[in-house]
Write a protein that holds these residues in place. Structure first.
Motif, mmCIF file in Angstrom:
data_model
loop_
_atom_site.group_PDB
_atom_site.id
_atom_site.type_symbol
_atom_site.label_atom_id
_atom_site.label_comp_id
_atom_site.label_asym_id
_atom_site.label_seq_id
_atom_site.Cartn_x
_atom_site.Cartn_y
_atom_site.Cartn_z
ATOM 1 N N ALA A 1 28.271 24.394 5.591
ATOM 2 C CA ALA A 1 27.577 22.860 5.878
ATOM 3 C C ALA A 1 26.018 23.210 5.861
ATOM 4 O O ALA A 1 25.558 24.155 6.424
ATOM 5 C CB ALA A 1 28.163 22.459 6.907
ATOM 6 N N GLY A 2 25.427 22.393 5.098
ATOM 7 C CA GLY A 2 23.786 22.298 5.090
ATOM 8 C C GLY A 2 23.250 22.994 4.013
ATOM 9 O O GLY A 2 22.146 22.754 3.448
ATOM 10 N N GLY A 3 24.337 23.488 3.115
ATOM 11 C CA GLY A 3 23.903 24.128 1.959
ATOM 12 C C GLY A 3 23.805 23.218 0.815
ATOM 13 O O GLY A 3 23.693 21.994 0.955
ATOM 14 N N SER A 4 23.538 23.634 -0.389
ATOM 15 C CA SER A 4 23.267 22.882 -1.664
ATOM 16 C C SER A 4 24.039 23.514 -2.768
ATOM 17 O O SER A 4 24.267 24.629 -2.959
ATOM 18 C CB SER A 4 21.837 23.082 -1.929
ATOM 19 N N LEU A 5 24.269 22.586 -3.572
ATOM 20 C CA LEU A 5 24.931 22.945 -5.065
ATOM 21 C C LEU A 5 24.382 22.020 -6.000
ATOM 22 O O LEU A 5 24.081 20.906 -5.823
ATOM 23 C CB LEU A 5 26.582 22.652 -4.863
ATOM 24 N N ARG A 6 24.226 22.535 -7.214
ATOM 25 C CA ARG A 6 23.935 21.814 -8.236
ATOM 26 C C ARG A 6 25.165 21.570 -9.294
ATOM 27 O O ARG A 6 25.404 22.570 -9.864
ATOM 28 C CB ARG A 6 22.542 22.195 -9.089
ATOM 29 N N LEU A 7 25.598 20.666 -9.554
ATOM 30 C CA LEU A 7 26.454 20.366 -10.534
ATOM 31 C C LEU A 7 26.068 20.079 -11.979
ATOM 32 O O LEU A 7 25.034 19.319 -12.051
ATOM 33 C CB LEU A 7 27.625 19.228 -10.230
ATOM 34 N N SER A 8 26.625 20.215 -12.889
ATOM 35 C CA SER A 8 26.325 19.900 -14.409
ATOM 36 C C SER A 8 27.409 19.366 -15.186
ATOM 37 O O SER A 8 28.453 19.682 -14.833
ATOM 38 C CB SER A 8 25.950 21.271 -15.208
ATOM 39 N N CYS A 9 27.091 18.599 -15.853
ATOM 40 C CA CYS A 9 27.910 17.814 -16.664
ATOM 41 C C CYS A 9 27.714 17.765 -18.417
ATOM 42 O O CYS A 9 26.486 17.153 -18.754
ATOM 43 C CB CYS A 9 28.148 16.392 -16.508
ATOM 44 N N ALA A 10 28.325 18.517 -18.805
ATOM 45 C CA ALA A 10 27.789 18.962 -20.389
ATOM 46 C C ALA A 10 28.797 18.051 -21.059
ATOM 47 O O ALA A 10 29.964 18.116 -21.186
ATOM 48 C CB ALA A 10 28.042 20.288 -20.669
ATOM 49 N N ALA A 11 28.407 17.121 -21.906
ATOM 50 C CA ALA A 11 29.092 16.065 -22.888
ATOM 51 C C ALA A 11 28.772 16.663 -24.497
ATOM 52 O O ALA A 11 27.843 16.978 -24.667
ATOM 53 C CB ALA A 11 28.484 15.002 -22.778
ATOM 54 N N SER A 12 29.999 16.509 -25.229
ATOM 55 C CA SER A 12 29.816 16.590 -26.591
ATOM 56 C C SER A 12 30.669 15.729 -27.160
ATOM 57 O O SER A 12 31.634 15.419 -26.698
ATOM 58 C CB SER A 12 30.350 18.072 -26.993
ATOM 59 N N GLY A 13 30.243 15.457 -28.421
ATOM 60 C CA GLY A 13 31.130 14.118 -29.238
ATOM 61 C C GLY A 13 30.736 12.750 -28.827
ATOM 62 O O GLY A 13 31.129 11.739 -29.248
ATOM 63 N N TYR A 14 29.329 12.667 -27.826
ATOM 64 C CA TYR A 14 28.962 11.461 -27.544
ATOM 65 C C TYR A 14 27.528 11.373 -27.924
ATOM 66 O O TYR A 14 26.882 12.348 -28.316
ATOM 67 C CB TYR A 14 28.893 11.391 -26.066
ATOM 68 N N THR B 1 17.898 15.786 -23.905
ATOM 69 C CA THR B 1 17.713 16.825 -24.906
ATOM 70 C C THR B 1 18.922 17.829 -24.935
ATOM 71 O O THR B 1 19.296 18.497 -25.992
ATOM 72 C CB THR B 1 16.397 17.510 -24.849
ATOM 73 N N LYS B 2 19.396 18.129 -23.748
ATOM 74 C CA LYS B 2 20.726 18.987 -23.716
ATOM 75 C C LYS B 2 21.956 18.155 -23.494
ATOM 76 O O LYS B 2 23.147 18.877 -23.062
ATOM 77 C CB LYS B 2 20.318 19.793 -22.458
#
Length: 122
Positions: free
Chosen positions: A13-26, A74-75
């Motif tokens: 609790a109190g920490g951080s995370l960074r989620l990524s969502c990589a898309a292809s075909g769109y 761009t990514k």
């Protein structure tokens, strides 16, 4: 089409995370993106939305001021920066691409990729 959410994990609790969502075909750059989360036995809830250009965002009240949604066209990737995490943020997080973003609401596209588990310990 493919969506791959990643970046989840176990954090205190109190920490951080960074989620990524990589898309292809769109054609990613013309599509809004929504991040959702789901806990066992409950419906999938919308957390944050970002417009295709990134100039407009919407957050559910419980994450305002703590989470930030962003994107890099761009990514072909969207992100969810999660700070000041709480145990109640524990869930599987999913991204959704190509839905309709209007009036601060998001109507999800039918396709869902795999989610990423976020666990926040107290």
């Amino acid at each position: 089409v493919q969506l791959q959410a990643s970046g989840g994990g176990l954090v205190q609790a109190g920490g951080s995370l960074r989620l990524s969502c990589a898309a292809s075909g769109y054609t990613f750059s013309i599509n809004a993106v929504g991040w959702y989360r789901q806990t066992p036995g409950k419906q999938r809830d919308l957390v944050a939305i970002i417009s295709s250009s990134g100039d407009r965002t919407t957050y559910t009240d419980s994450v305002k001021g703590r989470f930030t949604i962003s994107r890099d066209n761009t990514k072909n990737t969207a992100y969810l920066q999660m700070n000041s995490l709480k145990p109640e943020d524990t869930a599987v997080y999913y991204c959704n691409v190509g839905g309709v973003y209007a009036n601060n609401k998001y109507y999800a596209h039918y396709y869902w990729g795999q989610g990423t588990q976020v666990t926040v310990s107290s």
